[in-house]
Structures are given as structure tokens and as C-alpha cells.
Design a protein around this motif. Structure first.
Motif, PDB file in Angstrom:
ATOM      1  N   PHE A 343     -25.778  28.478 -26.542  1.00 25.90           N
ATOM      2  CA  PHE A 343     -24.783  29.532 -26.738  1.00 25.90           C
ATOM      3  C   PHE A 343     -25.192  30.819 -26.002  1.00 25.90           C
ATOM      4  CE2 PHE A 343     -23.375  27.351 -30.854  1.00 25.90           C
ATOM      5  CZ  PHE A 343     -22.160  26.948 -30.312  1.00 25.90           C
ATOM      6  N   LYS A 344     -26.479  31.141 -26.044  1.00 24.20           N
ATOM      7  CA  LYS A 344     -26.941  32.360 -25.379  1.00 24.20           C
ATOM      8  C   LYS A 344     -26.739  32.254 -23.875  1.00 24.20           C
ATOM      9  CE  LYS A 344     -30.904  35.452 -24.897  1.00 24.20           C
ATOM     10  NZ  LYS A 344     -32.314  35.714 -25.277  1.00 24.20           N
ATOM     11  N   LYS A 345     -27.059  31.099 -23.329  1.00 25.08           N
ATOM     12  CA  LYS A 345     -26.911  30.884 -21.890  1.00 25.08           C
ATOM     13  C   LYS A 345     -25.455  31.037 -21.470  1.00 25.08           C
ATOM     14  CE  LYS A 345     -27.915  27.462 -18.292  1.00 25.08           C
ATOM     15  NZ  LYS A 345     -28.488  26.122 -18.001  1.00 25.08           N
ATOM     16  N   ARG A 346     -24.546  30.621 -22.318  1.00 26.24           N
ATOM     17  CA  ARG A 346     -23.123  30.689 -22.002  1.00 26.24           C
ATOM     18  C   ARG A 346     -22.472  32.003 -22.433  1.00 26.24           C
ATOM     19  NH1 ARG A 346     -20.148  25.617 -21.612  1.00 26.24           N
ATOM     20  NH2 ARG A 346     -21.543  23.840 -21.371  1.00 26.24           N
ATOM     21  N   GLY A 347     -23.248  32.907 -23.023  1.00 30.61           N
ATOM     22  CA  GLY A 347     -22.688  34.173 -23.493  1.00 30.61           C
ATOM     23  C   GLY A 347     -21.777  34.020 -24.684  1.00 30.61           C
ATOM     24  N   MET A 348     -22.120  33.096 -25.594  1.00 30.88           N
ATOM     25  CA  MET A 348     -21.267  32.776 -26.735  1.00 30.88           C
ATOM     26  C   MET A 348     -21.889  33.146 -28.076  1.00 30.88           C
ATOM     27  SD  MET A 348     -19.836  29.047 -25.565  1.00 30.88           S
ATOM     28  CE  MET A 348     -18.703  28.852 -24.185  1.00 30.88           C
ATOM     29  N   LEU A 349     -22.837  34.085 -28.072  1.00 34.18           N
ATOM     30  CA  LEU A 349     -23.418  34.586 -29.318  1.00 34.18           C
ATOM     31  C   LEU A 349     -22.929  36.002 -29.569  1.00 34.18           C
ATOM     32  CD1 LEU A 349     -27.143  33.419 -29.055  1.00 34.18           C
ATOM     33  CD2 LEU A 349     -25.380  32.485 -30.564  1.00 34.18           C
ATOM     34  N   LEU A 350     -22.648  36.316 -30.842  1.00 34.22           N
ATOM     35  CA  LEU A 350     -22.303  37.682 -31.230  1.00 34.22           C
ATOM     36  C   LEU A 350     -23.590  38.380 -31.637  1.00 34.22           C
ATOM     37  CD1 LEU A 350     -19.000  37.146 -33.250  1.00 34.22           C
ATOM     38  CD2 LEU A 350     -19.326  37.510 -30.790  1.00 34.22           C
ATOM     39  N   ASN A 351     -23.819  39.533 -31.051  1.00 33.18           N
ATOM     40  CA  ASN A 351     -25.114  40.189 -31.190  1.00 33.18           C
ATOM     41  C   ASN A 351     -25.143  41.134 -32.389  1.00 33.18           C
ATOM     42  OD1 ASN A 351     -27.738  40.967 -30.625  1.00 33.18           O
ATOM     43  ND2 ASN A 351     -27.082  42.585 -29.223  1.00 33.18           N
ATOM     44  N   PHE A 352     -25.251  40.551 -33.580  1.00 32.82           N
ATOM     45  CA  PHE A 352     -25.544  41.343 -34.779  1.00 32.82           C
ATOM     46  C   PHE A 352     -26.404  40.505 -35.704  1.00 32.82           C
ATOM     47  CE2 PHE A 352     -21.297  39.495 -35.603  1.00 32.82           C
ATOM     48  CZ  PHE A 352     -21.538  38.787 -36.773  1.00 32.82           C
ATOM     49  N   ASP A 353     -27.034  41.176 -36.652  1.00 33.80           N
ATOM     50  CA  ASP A 353     -27.959  40.490 -37.555  1.00 33.80           C
ATOM     51  C   ASP A 353     -27.180  39.693 -38.597  1.00 33.80           C
ATOM     52  OD1 ASP A 353     -30.055  41.664 -36.229  1.00 33.80           O
ATOM     53  OD2 ASP A 353     -30.204  43.356 -37.625  1.00 33.80           O
ATOM     54  N   THR A 354     -27.584  38.464 -38.791  1.00 38.65           N
ATOM     55  CA  THR A 354     -26.971  37.623 -39.809  1.00 38.65           C
ATOM     56  C   THR A 354     -28.076  36.956 -40.612  1.00 38.65           C
ATOM     57  OG1 THR A 354     -25.260  35.942 -40.190  1.00 38.65           O
ATOM     58  CG2 THR A 354     -26.786  35.541 -38.361  1.00 38.65           C
ATOM     59  N   PRO A 357     -32.489  37.147 -43.156  1.00 39.47           N
ATOM     60  CA  PRO A 357     -32.979  38.440 -42.662  1.00 39.47           C
ATOM     61  C   PRO A 357     -34.204  38.289 -41.766  1.00 39.47           C
ATOM     62  CG  PRO A 357     -32.544  38.527 -45.023  1.00 39.47           C
ATOM     63  CD  PRO A 357     -32.444  37.092 -44.620  1.00 39.47           C
ATOM     64  N   LYS A 358     -34.251  39.102 -40.728  1.00 41.45           N
ATOM     65  CA  LYS A 358     -35.411  39.207 -39.826  1.00 41.45           C
ATOM     66  C   LYS A 358     -35.778  37.877 -39.163  1.00 41.45           C
ATOM     67  CE  LYS A 358     -37.359  43.021 -42.503  1.00 41.45           C
ATOM     68  NZ  LYS A 358     -38.538  43.536 -43.255  1.00 41.45           N
ATOM     69  N   SER A 359     -34.812  36.965 -39.086  1.00 41.11           N
ATOM     70  CA  SER A 359     -35.083  35.664 -38.472  1.00 41.11           C
ATOM     71  C   SER A 359     -34.687  35.632 -37.005  1.00 41.11           C
ATOM     72  CB  SER A 359     -34.308  34.569 -39.210  1.00 41.11           C
ATOM     73  OG  SER A 359     -32.905  34.763 -39.026  1.00 41.11           O
ATOM     74  N   GLY A 360     -33.886  36.612 -36.587  1.00 40.11           N
ATOM     75  CA  GLY A 360     -33.361  36.602 -35.223  1.00 40.11           C
ATOM     76  C   GLY A 360     -32.130  35.738 -35.052  1.00 40.11           C
ATOM     77  N   ALA A 361     -31.600  35.194 -36.159  1.00 40.13           N
ATOM     78  CA  ALA A 361     -30.428  34.325 -36.081  1.00 40.13           C
ATOM     79  C   ALA A 361     -29.195  35.117 -35.638  1.00 40.13           C
ATOM     80  CB  ALA A 361     -30.173  33.665 -37.427  1.00 40.13           C
ATOM     81  N   LYS A 362     -28.309  34.456 -34.873  1.00 36.43           N
ATOM     82  CA  LYS A 362     -27.049  35.043 -34.415  1.00 36.43           C
ATOM     83  C   LYS A 362     -25.925  34.033 -34.628  1.00 36.43           C
ATOM     84  CE  LYS A 362     -29.322  38.582 -32.739  1.00 36.43           C
ATOM     85  NZ  LYS A 362     -29.316  39.884 -33.445  1.00 36.43           N
ATOM     86  N   VAL A 363     -24.718  34.544 -34.851  1.00 34.82           N
ATOM     87  CA  VAL A 363     -23.566  33.657 -35.024  1.00 34.82           C
ATOM     88  C   VAL A 363     -22.922  33.384 -33.670  1.00 34.82           C
ATOM     89  CG1 VAL A 363     -23.137  34.511 -37.363  1.00 34.82           C
ATOM     90  CG2 VAL A 363     -21.893  35.514 -35.442  1.00 34.82           C
ATOM     91  N   TYR A 364     -22.268  32.242 -33.593  1.00 26.89           N
ATOM     92  CA  TYR A 364     -21.589  31.884 -32.347  1.00 26.89           C
ATOM     93  C   TYR A 364     -20.177  32.457 -32.334  1.00 26.89           C
ATOM     94  CZ  TYR A 364     -18.636  28.148 -34.416  1.00 26.89           C
ATOM     95  OH  TYR A 364     -17.697  27.446 -35.126  1.00 26.89           O
ATOM     96  N   ALA A 371     -16.785  27.020 -27.405  1.00 27.30           N
ATOM     97  CA  ALA A 371     -17.890  27.193 -28.351  1.00 27.30           C
ATOM     98  C   ALA A 371     -17.714  26.290 -29.562  1.00 27.30           C
ATOM     99  CB  ALA A 371     -17.987  28.652 -28.781  1.00 27.30           C
ATOM    100  N   ARG A 372     -16.490  26.130 -30.013  1.00 32.54           N
ATOM    101  CA  ARG A 372     -16.236  25.227 -31.153  1.00 32.54           C
ATOM    102  C   ARG A 372     -16.515  23.775 -30.761  1.00 32.54           C
ATOM    103  NH1 ARG A 372     -11.578  28.788 -31.843  1.00 32.54           N
ATOM    104  NH2 ARG A 372     -10.173  27.167 -31.032  1.00 32.54           N
ATOM    105  N   ASP A 373     -16.233  23.433 -29.512  1.00 35.23           N
ATOM    106  CA  ASP A 373     -16.580  22.094 -29.024  1.00 35.23           C
ATOM    107  C   ASP A 373     -18.088  21.862 -29.086  1.00 35.23           C
ATOM    108  OD1 ASP A 373     -13.907  21.683 -28.424  1.00 35.23           O
ATOM    109  OD2 ASP A 373     -14.135  22.070 -26.271  1.00 35.23           O
ATOM    110  N   ILE A 374     -18.834  22.847 -28.642  1.00 36.77           N
ATOM    111  CA  ILE A 374     -20.293  22.737 -28.634  1.00 36.77           C
ATOM    112  C   ILE A 374     -20.821  22.636 -30.057  1.00 36.77           C
ATOM    113  CG2 ILE A 374     -22.433  23.959 -28.057  1.00 36.77           C
ATOM    114  CD1 ILE A 374     -20.824  25.215 -25.684  1.00 36.77           C
TER     115      ILE A 374
END
Length: 784
Positions: A343-354, A357-364, A371-374
């Protein structure tokens, strides 16, 4: 007091186009979809979707407005007959159900019945467009104000934790969150509904001055007015616009067990085995988070080999024990997952904390179809292909930690995130539903999820009320929350039985703590009459054997109500068909069925479950009695004693721990299911048919293959039952339809409840009539 529209005789009929110069403004009328006009510098469009649904679009002159609705699946109907007329002050549009009047001086729109009885009016000059920037993009803050009658009662707005059934006198920012579901829709007891089709943060305000929707971003305002004679017909109009409800499999209406969380495949399997050994019914077992391992690997959509070494064997074992498994999936991904990288490579991550906590996780980017296909590709390969039966799509709001205003300025596939944030659950759930449907038709989609938006009912989603606290106050709030949610058109809703956060009860012994046992038992009684009966929570395990063993009071009560749920399965599954086929609802505010009784308009602690059961959960600690209102124009049988009570009054019902006030409406035909350990253990070839006399009654028994989508091809059967109360006759109609494996002959064991005393969860030993039924119409007399 009724308010009446201006009496106007509508003269023109058919497809007419006008172009007139009025008060210095040009007003255009296009009749393909309805009317277009310009009033005080605002473009106004009225589009007809059916004779009772009008779409209203407004946007400033000189700007454009084009939108593909995420929620609405219908298009305007150009074939609906309409009448149009212009006067000096008004433009009038009439269908076979509505009159719509546009004031040419103030832009106010009024919606009226054909007899000129006013249903709803906008305020004069009530449309306000305030220019704003959204992520650097020019747009508007859009607001529309309405005038409601002083004592008018409204319901809806999604799932709110304010404890109110009537949503008047509220100021409510509609934005998705854990325990809060934002749906900008309300319906009125006066006979209409309003769906405000905007996906951004929206302030709903109702006070002495106005009732308004105010969305922070929008190129224009867009809402649908829908007329309906009662709550059911308004819900039907909403589903006409936003989509029908698919059938869920029979098993999902049984009992499901969960906790936060089963940590190994062996722990999960032991729960199913214990239920089978105890002969307590169970159909679903739920695998919560971290089956993938560490938080950096969050939502990897594959089982960790140390704690779940043989996941397919685990799932196969669950199936061999005739149970089904839910597995959780989130919209966010840990930084060490393959999904995150792609997702990051394709620019399909939303850049906020989810979460976490403090895991670095991002939502697609759920709004992006690629993105839904992936997302599905990973979910299918790592989980669904192993034989998983259902999904728990957690955090579907989504969780948004350390929230900053700038987080909402970033771009999604559909534009700036702020503009579409409330539709996040709709698009996320849609992706899973559509892809599973494309993968197989052999297994119906089942999605348990924490958030929802308008139209989500078409994606087989069942929304739970989030991580609510284990407290009596929280418990009380769930009832009106669920009823208002249901009145937005989404029929499937449930709660964590016992509440999620039970930490305050740990010191007192957890599941052995008498205070928690009381709360949990009362909550489970309520859960017996939800569309989904599911136990879940953190801190304290909720399996029935945690509360004692057979012979212990609490254990026995819990078992009684779980078994009651299974006795109700023919009734519940047939009700599910009414939801799918006839746009009805499971949980029904009393005002839906008893609109003529004004006493019920603001009763938020009772409801109808289907058409026959009045349910009054006990939501006060140590309650020895409970006041219950029985609606007028009906009589009611106390389910436990068989005592018949005339409606239109309050009664005090004794409430020992094993009793939740439960009443059956006189004029009910109730199919009673067999004693089973799982939903499909026994065919319904020897059903008990309970008749509660006192009025005529009808019931349609629905059956199909219990799973798969063959019912969409017409492979199902219905049997209509009719009770003639004056003649004391039961008519069982011809069986309609067919499906592979259907019953060709069966017995119906008929019980006339009037002289049988109290109703038992168990089947009745001495029935009034045994009917051998081969699919052909039969009539029998039942003497009192």
C-alpha cells in the motif's frame, strides 16, 4: 396542530419545459428528472425518484455540482407522472403522493400531502453556503434549516449514546467513532424521512429556532425527502434508495461466543468442545486480534505459526463440531506487514495514527477500488481460503489516534479525507462483501463490524455498539441506541453482552462476582432478542461455564435464555425473510407498530422484536419489579404465565433474576423450534405452532437451504398461516416454492395458548392438534 400548505390548483400535466423571466431571475424547468430553478442566486433542483421520494439539490449560482452518491443506488425515475404549475410566488410539483412547493422569493421548499397537510417545510432563506477551504480546495460549509412542529417526534441519526429515543432538542456532531455511528438521517412520527447525503462531519441541531444539518464541507447540499405512512414504509423508502438487505445464513441467528481474546488455536477449540460437552447450544466462535503475532505485524491476515500452528485444522475442527468461525480483520496494517509495504509503495495509506498506539500502523485508502482489491487478495489467501465463515471487521470508523485537523486535509481516491470520512465503514465493508460474493456463492457473507453508514445494509453487515462499559447506565443506553439505528434502515445490530470494559468487576471475583453476574445475566436476556446474540468483552471471560455449573442459579438462567433463542429460530429466520423481502426490521420502536398510541412515542426501554414479541429488558440493579407499558389497541399475553392483559396501560411486573418481562401480542402465530445444540441440527419437520388468540393472525414460515445465495434465484419456500379468531380456525395455505432438500411432508403440532397457561421454553407435551401437512392447503377448527 396541523399546518396546511397554500391551497393551489395544479393545472399543467405532463412533460413541459418553461423558461420565464421572474423578478430579474431566470427560472428553468426540466422535466426529465423534475425541476431546476435559480432563486436568489442559488440553483435548486428537484428530482423525482418515486412518487414519494424527492431529491433536493442546491448549490450557488456559478458553481457546479456533480456527485455519484456512495449510499444511494437508485436513479431518478423519468416516468413518474407529475404536474407542474407556476404562480407569481411559487413553483409547484405534484406526484400521486406529494405536493412540493418552491417559494420563488425565499427559496423555501415545503412538502405536503395531496390534501395540503404540511409534512415538512424548510425555513425561509434556510439554505446557507459559507465558502471554506478543504485541504486547500475551495468548497463550502453547507447548512439547511427546517421547521418542525413543536411536539413532533423524530428518530434516527444512527447509533447515539445519549440515552434518548426521541432525537429532538439535541445538538449532535455526526462523525464516526467507537460506540458512535453517524448516519445523517431521521424519520418523523408525522410520516416522512430525511436523508442528508453528505459524508463529512455534520452538525445536527434541533432547538426552538430550527432543525438543521450543517456539513463542514460540500460542493452543494443534497438531501432526499421520503414520505411514508409509518416507520416501516419510511424504512422501505430508505432501502429503495440505498439497497435491499441480503439474507444471512441460519446459523448466525444462533448464539456466538467471543472474548478479548483467544490466544491460541487450542484455547479457541476448547471453548467449542466445552459447549458441546455441556449440551449448551453454540453456533459461532470468534477469533479476535493478534492471531498474527506482534503489533508491528498488526493485521497481517495470516496466522502466527507458534500460537496457531495448524489454522486450517483448527477451522476444520470447528466445522466438524458443527460450529462456525469469525476471524477479525482491521483496516490498519503494522509497518512490517506485506500489505503495508504494498500500500505504501502504491500511495494507498492514509497518514494518521491508528490502533494500536505507537505501533506505526496506518489504514489503507478504502475509497480506492484497487486498494480494496489488494485488501481482499491478502484476506482471501491468508484467511478466507482456509474455510473461515464470517468476518469481524473491527475499527471500521476507523480508530484515529492523536487526531489533528491536518490529518483530514490529505487526499484519498475520492478527494480530501474530511469530505468522505463518515463513509469509511461503508466503503470498507463494501470491499469485503463484493469480493467474497465474487469469490463464491456457496457461503453467505457475514460481517460483524463496529461502524456503519447509510446503505451499508446491502453488504450483509451487522453493526455492534462498540466498546461500551460494563455498567447499568451504559446498558440502559443501548436500547434506544439500537432502536434509532434500526430506524435509519439498517436492521442488523447487536452489543457486547455484558459490556466490553468490565475491569471494575475484576476485584470482586470477575465472572463469580455477584454484581457482574446480575448485570451480565440481564444483558444476555436483552441479547436473546437482538438480531445477533453474541457475548464478548475484555478482562472477564464470558463463556457460560465461567459463571458456575448446572444447578447454579446464574448458570441455569443463562442456559435457559440461550435455549430460548434456539426455540425462536423459525420465528427469527422467517422475520429475516420479512426484512429482506418486505423491508421490515427486527428491533422495532413501539411507535412503528402502535403509531395511534401517543404514549409510546418516547418509550426507549421497550421494543417489539419482530411483529409479535414485546421486550422490556431489566436495566436497573436489584430490580424486583419493572414498570412495563403495554400499547393500546392490543391485548398482551405474559409469555411466562399466560395471563392476558388488555393494552393501553402500565403494569408492574415481578422480575426475579430468571424473568425478563416478555409479552406476546394477542393475534400471534408463533412457530417453536426443536431442542438443538446448533441451528441446523434438526429439520423443522415437527414444528410446534403456538397460537395466541384474541385477534386474527398471520404468519409466513420461510425456509431455504440455510446458506448460499440460491434463494436469490427463487429457491426457497413459504407457508402462510392464518388464524380466524371469530371462527377459531387455523388455515395453513399451500406451500409456495421449492429448493433442494426441502421437506415434502411434515407435522405441525398446534397449541392454543389461551388454555395452556404460561409458555415454556421447552416444547409442549400435550398439544391441541397434530396436523399432517403435505404442502396442500388445510383448515382445522380449534375449540376453546
Amino acid at each position: 396542530m396541523k399546518t396546511f400548505c397554500t391551497a393551489v390548483i395544479l393545472m399543467a400535466l405532463g412533460l413541459i419545459v418553461y423558461n420565464q423571466q421572474l423578478h430579474g431571475q431566470t427560472v428553468h424547468f426540466k422535466t426529465a428528472n423534475g425541476i431546476k430553478a435559480v432563486v436568489n442566486g442559488i440553483n435548486v433542483e428537484l428530482e423525482i425518484y418515486n412518487p414519494g421520494i424527492i431529491r433536493v439539490i442546491k448549490y450557488p449560482k456559478g458553481s457546479g455540482f456533480q456527485k455519484r452518491s456512495l449510499a444511494v443506488v437508485k436513479n431518478p425515475d423519468t416516468k413518474v407522472p407529475r404536474r407542474i404549475r407556476i404562480t407569481d410566488s411559487s413553483i409547484l410539483l405534484e406526484t400521486s403522493r406529494l405536493k412540493v412547493i418552491l417559494n420563488k422569493k425565499t427559496g423555501k421548499i415545503s412538502f405536503c400531502k395531496l390534501d395540503n397537510d404540511l409534512l415538512l417545510s424548510e425555513m425561509d432563506n434556510g439554505a446557507v453556503f459559507k465558502p471554506v477551504k478543504d485541504g486547500g480546495v475551495a468548497t463550502f460549509d453547507v447548512k439547511q434549516s427546517f421547521l418542525l412542529e413543536k411536539n413532533e417526534v423524530i428518530y434516527g441519526l444512527g447509533q447515539q449514546q445519549n440515552g434518548h429515543l426521541n432525537q429532538r432538542d439535541q445538538k449532535n456532531l455526526l462523525v464516526q467513532g467507537n460506540t458512535k455511528v453517524a448516519i445523517p438521517f431521521f424519520q418523523s412520527i408525522s410520516g416522512y424521512g430525511i436523508y442528508w447525503d453528505n459524508y463529512g462531519p455534520t452538525l445536527f441541531t434541533d432547538d426552538k429556532e430550527e432543525t438543521s444539518f450543517d456539513s463542514k464541507v460540500g460542493n452543494g447540499m443534497d438531501y432526499y425527502f421520503m414520505q411514508g405512512d409509518n416507520g416501516d414504509s419510511i424504512v422501505a423508502q430508505m432501502r429503495f434508495l440505498t439497497g435491499k438487505v441480503p439474507m444471512l445464513p441460519l446459523w448466525v441467528y444462533g448464539y456466538s461466543q467471543s472474548k478479548e481474546r483467544y490466544k491460541t488455536q487450542f484455547e479457541l477449540m476448547d471453548v467449542v468442545k466445552k459447549y458441546r460437552a455441556l449440551h449448551v447450544p453454540l453456533d459461532g466462535i470468534i477469533q479476535d486480534w493478534q492471531y498474527w503475532g506482534k503489533d508491528s505485524n498488526w493485521n497481517a491476515m495470516r496466522f502466527d505459526h507458534t500460537t496457531y500452528p495448524r489454522p486450517k485444522a483448527m477451522i476444520d475442527s470447528v466445522h466438524q463440531l458443527n460450529a462456525h468461525i469469525f476471524v477479525v480483520a482491521w483496516p490498519g496494517f503494522g509497518p512490517k506487514t506485506r500489505q503495508y509495504s504494498e500500500f505504501k509503495k502504491r500511495g494507498m495509506l492514509l497518514n494518521f495514527d491508528t490502533w494500536p498506539p505507537k505501533s506505526g500502523a496506518k489504514v489503507y485508502d478504502v475509497y480506492d477500488p484497487t486498494a480494496r482489491d489488494i485488501y481482499w487478495r491478502y484476506l482471501n489467501k491468508g484467511v478466507f481460503s482456509l474455510g473461515v465463515d464470517a468476518w469481524w471487521l473491527d475499527s471500521s470508523e476507523p480508530d484515529h489516534l492523536n487526531e489533528r485537523n491536518s490529518d483530514f486535509d490529505q487526499k484519498t481516491y475520492l478527494g480530501v479525507y474530511r469530505k468522505v470520512r463518515n463513509a469509511f465503514p461503508l466503503e470498507h465493508i463494501k470491499g469485503v462483501y463484493d469480493h467474497q460474493r465474487a469469490t463464491t456463492s456457496a457461503k453467505r457473507v457475514v460481517i460483524l463490524t463496529r461502524s456503519a453508514f447509510a446503505g451499508q445494509q446491502r453488504f450483509a453487515s451487522n453493526t455492534w455498539s462498540g466498546d461500551v462499559t460494563s455498567s447499568w447506565e451504559s446498558f440502559r443506553k443501548q436500547i434506544p441506541a439500537g432502536l434509532n439505528f434500526s430506524m435509519t434502515g439498517l436492521p442488523y445490530w447487536n452489543t457486547d453482552i455484558g459490556g466490553f470494559f468490565a475491569n471494575s468487576y475484576i476485584k470482586g471475583g470477575g465472572a463469580k462476582n455477584p454484581e457482574f453476574q446480575e448485570l451480565y445475566t440481564r444483558w444476555l436476556q436483552f441479547g436473546t432478542f437482538m438480531p445477533m446474540m453474541r457475548s464478548h468483552g475484555t478482562a472477564i471471560p464470558r463463556e457460560i461455564y465461567q459463571f458456575g455449573s448446572k444447578g447454579d442459579t446464574i448458570y441455569d438462567v443463562l442456559e435457559k435464555f440461550i435455549k430460548l433463542r434456539y426455540s425462536l429460530l423459525p420465528y427469527i429466520y422467517s422475520t429475516a425473510w420479512q426484512v429482506t423481502n418486505n423491508n421490515q426490521s427486527f428491533m422495532r420502536a413501539l411507535a412503528i407498530d402502535f403509531k395511534q398510541d401517543k404514549n409510546v412515542y418516547d418509550i426507549g426501554d421497550e421494543y417489539m422484536f419482530g411483529s409479535s414479541f414485546l421486550v422490556a429488558p431489566v436495566t436497573k440493579k436489584d430490580a424486583k419489579t419493572q414498570q412495563v407499558y403495554l400499547p393500546a389497541d392490543a391485548s398482551w399475553y405474559d409469555f411466562w404465565t399466560g395471563v392476558l392483559v388488555k393494552g393501553g396501560k402500565y403494569i408492574n411486573r415481578a422480575t426475579p433474576i430468571g424473568i425478563m418481562p416478555l409479552y406476546v401480542k394477542a393475534g400471534t402465530i408463533m412457530p417453536w423450534g426443536p431442542d438443538v445444540q446448533y441451528a441446523t441440527e434438526k429439520k423443522w419437520d415437527n414444528l410446534e405452532i403456538r397460537i395466541y388468540p384474541g385477534a386474527d393472525a398471520d404468519f409466513t414460515l420461510y425456509e431455504d437451504e440455510n446458506d448460499n445465495y440460491d434463494y436469490e434465484k427463487g429457491l426457497y419456500t413459504t407457508i402462510n398461516f392464518h388464524w380466524n379468531d371469530n371462527q377459531h380456525t387455523l388455515i395453513i395455505g399451500n406451500k409456495s416454492g421449492h429448493f433442494p432438500g426441502m421437506l415434502n411432508t411434515r407435522k405441525f403440532r398446534v397449541v392454543l395458548m389461551k388454555h395452556k397457561g404460561g409458555s415454556s421454553v421447552k416444547l409442549t407435551k400435550n398439544v391441541d392438534k397434530v396436523i399432517n401437512y403435505n404442502g396442500e392447503k388445510i383448515q382445522v377448527n380449534l375449540s376453546f
